[in-house]
Each structure stands twice: as C-alpha cells, then as structure tokens.
Design a protein around this motif. Structure first.
Motif, short mmCIF file in Angstrom:
data_model
loop_
_atom_site.label_atom_id
_atom_site.label_comp_id
_atom_site.label_asym_id
_atom_site.label_seq_id
_atom_site.Cartn_x
_atom_site.Cartn_y
_atom_site.Cartn_z
N LEU A 64 8.24 86.45 -73.58
CA LEU A 64 9.77 86.68 -73.40
C LEU A 64 10.32 88.12 -73.27
O LEU A 64 11.19 88.30 -72.30
N LYS A 65 9.53 89.16 -73.85
CA LYS A 65 9.68 90.47 -73.37
C LYS A 65 9.37 90.55 -72.01
O LYS A 65 10.21 91.48 -71.43
N ALA A 66 8.48 90.03 -71.38
CA ALA A 66 8.16 90.34 -69.93
C ALA A 66 9.40 89.94 -69.17
O ALA A 66 9.71 90.50 -68.19
N LEU A 67 9.71 88.70 -69.54
CA LEU A 67 10.93 88.22 -68.59
C LEU A 67 12.13 88.76 -68.83
O LEU A 67 12.87 89.19 -67.81
N LYS A 68 12.38 89.53 -70.01
CA LYS A 68 13.71 90.19 -70.05
C LYS A 68 13.31 91.85 -69.09
O LYS A 68 14.35 92.10 -68.59
N GLN A 69 12.25 91.99 -68.70
CA GLN A 69 11.88 93.14 -67.84
C GLN A 69 11.74 92.53 -66.43
O GLN A 69 11.51 93.47 -65.58
N HIS A 70 11.86 91.48 -66.22
CA HIS A 70 12.18 90.70 -64.83
C HIS A 70 10.83 90.79 -64.32
O HIS A 70 10.46 91.05 -63.00
N LYS A 71 9.54 90.44 -65.11
CA LYS A 71 8.30 90.49 -64.53
C LYS A 71 7.73 89.21 -64.78
O LYS A 71 8.09 88.44 -65.63
N ILE A 72 6.95 88.79 -64.13
CA ILE A 72 6.19 87.56 -64.03
C ILE A 72 5.04 87.74 -65.09
O ILE A 72 4.39 88.70 -65.33
N ALA A 73 5.29 86.54 -66.24
CA ALA A 73 4.42 86.59 -67.38
C ALA A 73 2.89 85.97 -67.04
O ALA A 73 3.15 84.75 -66.75
N ALA A 74 1.88 86.70 -66.92
CA ALA A 74 0.58 85.92 -66.51
C ALA A 74 -0.21 85.78 -67.78
O ALA A 74 -0.45 86.61 -68.67
N LEU A 75 -0.61 84.40 -67.61
CA LEU A 75 -1.66 83.89 -68.76
C LEU A 75 -2.92 83.21 -67.85
O LEU A 75 -2.88 82.90 -66.65
N ILE A 76 -3.94 83.16 -68.59
CA ILE A 76 -5.06 82.44 -67.95
C ILE A 76 -5.53 81.03 -68.66
O ILE A 76 -5.52 80.80 -69.82
N GLY A 77 -5.87 80.02 -67.81
CA GLY A 77 -6.36 78.90 -68.12
C GLY A 77 -7.70 78.66 -67.78
O GLY A 77 -8.20 79.04 -66.44
N LEU A 78 -8.69 78.47 -68.50
CA LEU A 78 -10.16 78.37 -68.24
C LEU A 78 -10.61 76.91 -67.54
O LEU A 78 -10.42 75.98 -68.52
N GLU A 79 -10.67 76.64 -66.48
CA GLU A 79 -11.08 75.22 -66.07
C GLU A 79 -12.23 74.90 -66.09
O GLU A 79 -13.00 74.79 -65.24
N GLY A 80 -12.86 74.19 -67.27
CA GLY A 80 -14.02 73.85 -67.38
C GLY A 80 -14.63 74.66 -68.63
O GLY A 80 -15.03 75.81 -68.50
N GLY A 81 -15.04 73.89 -69.66
CA GLY A 81 -15.67 74.45 -71.10
C GLY A 81 -16.97 75.14 -70.71
O GLY A 81 -17.67 75.58 -71.42
N HIS A 82 -17.49 74.44 -69.46
CA HIS A 82 -18.92 74.88 -69.15
C HIS A 82 -18.93 76.63 -68.83
O HIS A 82 -20.07 77.20 -69.03
N GLN A 83 -17.72 77.09 -68.77
CA GLN A 83 -17.88 78.75 -68.63
C GLN A 83 -17.84 79.44 -69.62
O GLN A 83 -18.43 80.68 -69.53
N PHE A 84 -17.91 79.01 -70.96
CA PHE A 84 -18.31 79.74 -72.05
C PHE A 84 -19.63 79.56 -72.67
O PHE A 84 -20.18 80.07 -73.56
N GLU A 85 -20.34 78.93 -71.81
CA GLU A 85 -21.83 78.70 -72.09
C GLU A 85 -22.36 78.27 -73.23
O GLU A 85 -23.42 78.64 -74.00
N ASN A 86 -21.53 77.20 -73.86
CA ASN A 86 -21.67 76.54 -75.17
C ASN A 86 -21.92 77.93 -76.33
O ASN A 86 -22.75 77.68 -77.47
N ASP A 87 -21.18 78.84 -76.10
CA ASP A 87 -21.34 79.95 -76.99
C ASP A 87 -19.84 80.21 -77.65
O ASP A 87 -19.13 80.86 -76.80
N LEU A 88 -19.50 79.95 -78.97
CA LEU A 88 -18.18 80.13 -79.36
C LEU A 88 -17.98 81.84 -79.31
O LEU A 88 -16.41 81.86 -79.14
N ASN A 89 -18.77 82.48 -79.33
CA ASN A 89 -18.49 84.01 -79.38
C ASN A 89 -17.76 84.45 -77.87
O ASN A 89 -17.04 85.09 -77.89
N LYS A 90 -18.38 83.76 -77.02
CA LYS A 90 -18.08 83.95 -75.55
C LYS A 90 -16.87 83.29 -75.34
O LYS A 90 -15.81 83.96 -74.57
N MET A 91 -16.50 81.99 -75.94
CA MET A 91 -15.03 81.87 -75.90
C MET A 91 -13.97 82.53 -76.48
O MET A 91 -13.01 83.03 -75.87
N GLU A 92 -14.47 83.22 -77.61
CA GLU A 92 -13.49 84.14 -78.51
C GLU A 92 -13.24 85.54 -77.34
O GLU A 92 -12.25 86.05 -77.36
#
Length: 393
Positions: A116-144
């Motif tokens: 919401l702060k970014a929107l007040k500054q008229h900036k696009i707020a960027a977040l990330i979605g990880l498409e596929g759980g294989h990318q953290f390689e079965n390691d919860l520390n890598k997920m974190e």
C-alpha cells in the motif's frame, strides 16, 4: 411516452457508466497474480524495462500504462532444469536489477503494508510467485531463503510432480507419476511443506496440482489458498481448471481463484483447433527442433509466423468474463480475481493483446451493472485480502 423516457434514461445511464469505467479502473488496486516475463528474460534475453510492444505481452512502461498496481512475477523452470534453486535465484536477480534501475517506477514489497505504501508513491508493487515446488529442492531452508527474496506464493507443482506432491498432469493420465509414498496427493513431507508455508506467510497456490493434492492441501492448511492462474472446468474441461466442488472448497477456505487468460483454458473449442494447427506445421517445427531450438519455442514461432491462422485460434474476449461470472454465481463475489499468465501463454483472448488491455474487463463489468465495490474486489481486493490473511501478524 413514459416508457420511452425510461428507456432513454437507462441508455444515458449505461453510456455514462461506460464512460466512467476508466476512472473506476484507475481507482481500483489492479493486481495480477501471474506474469511469466522473467522466463522471457532467461530464455530470450528480453529486458523488462525496454520497449517490447508487439514482441511480448508485457514491459515496464506498458504495465504502468495499463494501470497495473501489483504484479506477482512468476519464477519458473521445468522439471528437467539442473540446479533449479540456483536458476530460480537468477530469475529473482534479473527482477532485482530492473527494480534497481527504475526505483521511481517499481519496488519489491514484502507485505501488504509495504504494498500500500508503494501504491501511494505511484509505484508498481512487485512480488514473486514460485511456479513449482521442485525449485526449493525438497529443502525447507531453501524455501525460507526464497521467502526472504520476495516469494509470497508457491505453486506446489508445475506440470511435473515433486516427490511430495502429484500434479494435475500426472494425476490425469493412466499410470501417472506417484509421490514418494506410492500414491497421489501430499506425502507426510508435503504436509510439512504446507505447514511451513503457513508459518512463513507464503500463500499456497493450487494451480497445476492434481485433485488429490488439492484436497490434501485443503485438509492441511490453516490459511486461505489461491489458484494463481486457473479457470473453470465446467466451462472448459481442461486438467488445469477447477471443478465446481474445488471452487466451493476454495471459497469455504476463504481463498481466491485468479482467472487465467490462456485461450485453451477458457474456450473448449481452442485446444483441438490448436492441435490441428500444430499438426499442419509439424514438419517445420521438427526442422527447428533439429537446429537445437526447444520444442515449445518452435511451436511458439508458428503462432508468430502464421499470424492470420493463429489469430483465429484465439478465444473470444467474452470467455474471460464468463469464467469470472461463473465463479461469482457459484460461490460469490469474494472469491475471484485475475491471473493473466501473460508472457507464459501463446494465445490470449481476442482484445486482450497485452497488459494495456486490462481496463477492457472493467468496462464490461461496469456495463453489466457490477458496483464499484464489487469491481474493486475482482480486480485486486480479493487477492489482497488473502495476502493479508497469510501474513504473520
């Protein structure tokens, strides 16, 4: 005479409402949960903060022009990618570089307050979605570690299953892959993944997962889930879409379904016509593959080369509205949003050529009589509610 006056008044009201749609669109928080531009960067060296009109569905300036307020950028690799965790981090690096070059236009945010702060500054707020759980390689520390870099949802599987969760692609074919416990759905570790995501504040994305995995997730999670880029199975019976009972389960869970723009996921006539189109050009596709081109790039090149043919394969714009309204009519206004899949699909619907066309959806919703409050929910409010519900307080 009175009937004519009433009819005239109704026509004027509709016309004024239609003229007003752009104001409604601009005032709303427009949030798209799935854009694959980072894959275009990795595979084709496209740079997001350059002019790519007519080449890609997205670039930074066109997102600003289209009124995009919040964008989840998909970090993707297929199941054959070597060192997928490192590859995921390289994609995040590419997004970070764009943000560093354009601090007045786009900023990465960690939570709804920063958003919401970014929107007040008229900036696009960027977040990330990880498409596929294989990318953290079965390691919860890598997920974190990925969470700390901005990942706020994880699609548990892509088309490939993981050892701990089976995908829709595998669950819907005879003798499809099983998880490491020899069955469909989540394993014990898969349930730990869900619990860890709940604890961190990462939304669980059930797009791409099989039905058994879906119901195992619903039984395990303590937070609302999302379908970041899925549509309605009843309207288009594709394995990537959600059946009525699944839509009802998402609503009961307090989650949200973000409608995908891929023509083959919204119009049931498209997939057989696409199959015929690709078969027609198969010899040319095979020749390109022999030169070392990836098969899906070879197929994509056919759509770009034979533009008249490929244009006719695109779904009618109204199919997007039909999928949105189906969810609304089945479970209510609070459980639907937009997950375009731009730059991850070959064929968006007609009239939705790129990210500058989002307001066309708003225009139709206004014409159909939806209130500004309800339109705000569809365009972003519903997803923002789920994001907040997943955050650590």
């Amino acid at each position: 005479m009175k009937t004519k006056l009433l009819l005239f008044s109704l026509i004027v009201t509709i016309q004024l409402s239609a003229q007003n749609y752009q104001n409604i669109h601009n005032k709303a928080i427009f949030l798209d949960t799935h854009n694959d531009f980072l894959t275009q960067t990795m595979e084709k060296n496209f740079v997001f903060d350059t002019d790519l009109k007519g080449i890609t569905h997205s670039d930074l300036n066109r997102m600003k022009e289209g009124g995009v307020d919040v964008q989840f950028f998909s970090v993707w690799s297929d199941g054959d990618q070597l060192n997928p965790y490192a590859f995921a981090n390289r994609q995040i690096d590419s997004l970070d570089a764009v943000i560093k070059r354009n601090p007045n236009k786009i900023v990465k945010v960690a939570n709804s307050k920063e958003l919401l702060k970014a929107l007040k500054q008229h900036k696009i707020a960027a977040l990330i979605g990880l498409e596929g759980g294989h990318q953290f390689e079965n390691d919860l520390n890598k997920m974190e570690a990925l969470y700390k870099r901005g990942v706020r949802y994880i699609t548990l599987t892509w088309n490939n299953s993981t050892p701990w969760a089976t995908s829709a692609s595998d669950e819907t074919i005879p003798d499809g892959a099983q998880n490491s416990e020899g069955k469909k759905g989540l394993t014990v570790f898969g349930k730990e993944v869900v619990q860890k995501m709940n604890a961190l504040g990462i939304m669980i994305d059930i797009s791409h997962v099989g039905e058994q995995t879906f119901y195992d997730v619903i039984a395990t999670t303590t937070k609302p889930v999302i379908a970041s880029h899925s549509s309605v199975y009843t309207l288009c019976p594709h394995k990537r879409n959600l059946k009525d009972d699944q839509i009802k389960a998402v609503a009961k869970n307090g989650g949200v379904i973000q409608i995908n723009f891929n023509s083959g996921f919204i119009d049931p006539s498209v997939e057989p016509r696409e199959t015929a189109f690709l078969e027609k050009h198969q010899t040319e596709i095979d020749s390109l593959v022999k030169t070392g081109m990836l098969s899906y790039h070879a197929e994509e090149s056919m759509y770009k080369k034979y533009t008249d043919e490929s244009y006719e394969l695109r779904a009618a714009f109204d199919w997007v509205i039909q999928h949105i309204e189906y969810v609304i009519n089945l479970v209510g206004i609070d459980y639907v949003g937009i997950g375009s899949d731009f730059d991850g699909i070959y064929q968006p619907p007609k009239q939705l050529d790129d990210v500058t066309d989002y307001s066309k959806i708003t225009k139709v919703l206004v014409e159909k009589g939806y209130s500004e409050k309800d339109i705000d929910k569809i365009l972003g409010g519903n997803l923002l509610r789920v994001l907040k519900a997943n955050e650590n307080k």
